[in-house]
Design a protein around this motif. Structure first.
Motif: not given
Length: 456
Positions: A395, A398-400, A402
């Motif tokens: 997770t 994936t959201n690096r 943001a």
């Protein structure tokens, strides 16, 4: 004439015996070799011994002859010397008697009176020393009583709270206590002969004063001041702090910082390299607590992203508190310290309470120190999350983008001073220049410590 002839015909070699370099052992050796063959065994010692005895008898006879012939001149000379000595003694004896009488008169008129005067002088000196000691004891006891009253103002006001739950205005009493403690130190630490505190350590009342009043109250002032700094919070996270509450927190923090600055020890340190040890320790503890809380909470939130926004808001609030503290310290002039040289307060690098802390931390800004220290610790925490793998790591990767943007906004927001804290006149803090790139390095370091360690 006859004596001279006898002396000339004597077979005793007077020149040999009168020679300054005459050696009995060398003379005996020469005499034995002259009367013996060195290869003979045993040697005949009777002949050289007889020669020595004959020489001694000859000298003895010569002495007896000279004294017998010169007896009358010797006796006459001795009598003349004795008579002359008698006359000298009689004359000297009269002079000695006169000198003794003069000395007795001098002793009566000068020496005895001087001894009495010296006793009076010693009594006067001891009375003066006792008076000085009494004055010092009286001043210490008076200051001790004053310190008790001032400390009672702290404890009585601290026992009550305002309707908002904050402390009442007891911070002014902290500064008064600190100045009184300094006045007592100024006396008690000057123990050299001739100084005001000489001999005070032998007075039971002073020892009791130090053990029961000065020591406990100094520790209480230090603990109270450290607690005020440890609990410093402008309330920027919730935005609930009013202007009055902010001013009260600011005034309390200034009083606590000034108190810790004043009561920091000066004994055993070089005065030209002195630093407010108690103040630096309290501020370092505050920064360390803020860093530890921020690092721990941010590391947990990176593993559970839904709580990241709330955690970043808390982190930015802590940094805003640190910036507020930096502004307060920068606008607070270092107080005059009576136990330090005057130039310690006139030099530009010691003009306010912030400069010693920046020098101690080896940084130019507390906010920069906060972000950079946090980044150095976050890198290892992110590596641990990635190494453990699982849903949290996936997770986070994936959201690096943001996460990086959220951290960037956190650094920018946290680097702005709280709206309720006014900056020093004419000076703009570094946070105000962020839009022009003033905090780019801190943003890069923080984002890099998280995103840069996520891998691909």
């Amino acid at each position: 004439m006859e004596a001279n002839e006898e002396e000339d015909t004597s077979y005793v070699d007077y020149d040999t015996f009168l020679d300054p370099d005459f050696s009995p052992s060398n003379f005996a050796n020469t005499l034995v070799l002259a009367t013996n063959n060195p290869q003979d065994t045993p040697l005949d010692l009777s002949t050289p011994l007889s020669k020595v005895l004959f020489d001694a008898q000859e000298i003895d006879s010569h002495i007896d002859l000279l004294t017998t012939r010169s007896a009358i001149p010797l006796l006459t000379y001795t009598k003349e010397q004795t008579d002359a000595s008698g006359k000298i003694i009689s004359e000297v004896d009269n002079q000695v008697k006169s000198l003794n009488e003069s000395y007795k008169q001098l002793e009566k008129e000068v020496i005895q009176k001087h001894a009495e005067a010296d006793e009076v002088r010693q009594v006067a000196v001891r009375l003066w020393e006792t008076l000085k000691l009494g004055r010092s004891v009286g001043r210490c006891l008076q200051l001790g009583r004053q310190l008790e009253i001032q400390h009672s103002e702290i404890t009585s006001s601290a026992s009550g709270v305002t309707p908002t739950g904050s402390r009442k205005e007891d911070h002014r009493a902290l500064v008064r206590c600190a100045h009184t403690i300094l006045s007592l130190r100024e006396i008690l630490e000057r123990k050299a002969p001739g100084e005001e505190g000489h001999g005070l350590d032998k007075i039971n009342a002073i020892r009791s004063l130090q053990d029961t009043i000065i020591g406990p109250i100094e520790r209480s002032v230090r603990n109270t001041s450290e607690q005020i700094i440890r609990e410093f919070n402008i309330g920027s996270a919730s935005g609930t702090a009013t202007f009055a509450q902010t001013e009260e927190a600011k005034a309390q923090t200034i009083s606590a910082a000034v108190s810790l600055y004043l009561i920091s020890p000066t004994v055993g340190t070089k005065l030209d390299k002195w630093a407010p040890q108690f103040l630096l320790q309290a501020l370092e503890v505050y920064l360390r607590n803020a860093l530890q809380s921020s690092i721990a909470s941010l590391a947990r939130s990176l593993a559970t992203l839904p709580s990241l926004d709330r955690t970043l808001a808390e982190v930015s609030a802590r940094c805003q508190n640190i910036i507020a503290l930096e502004i307060i310290l920068a606008t607070t002039k270092a107080p005059a310290h009576p136990l330090l040289p005057a130039q310690k307060h006139t030099s530009p690098d010691k003009s306010n309470l912030l400069q010693p802390l920046l020098a101690y931390l080896e940084t130019g800004s507390l906010a920069s120190y906060f972000w950079r220290t946090m980044a150095s610790s976050l890198a290892t925490r992110v590596q641990e999350i990635v190494n453990r793998g699982g849903v949290s790591a996936r997770t986070l990767k994936t959201n690096r983008d943001a996460v990086g943007e959220a951290i960037r906004e956190c650094v920018i927001l946290g680097s702005q001073p709280p709206s309720t804290i006014a900056t020093s006149k004419g000076k703009t803090p570094k946070g105000d220049t962020e839009k022009s790139g003033g905090w780019d390095r801190e943003v890069a370091v923080m984002v890099g410590s998280v995103v840069g360690n996520l891998g691909r």
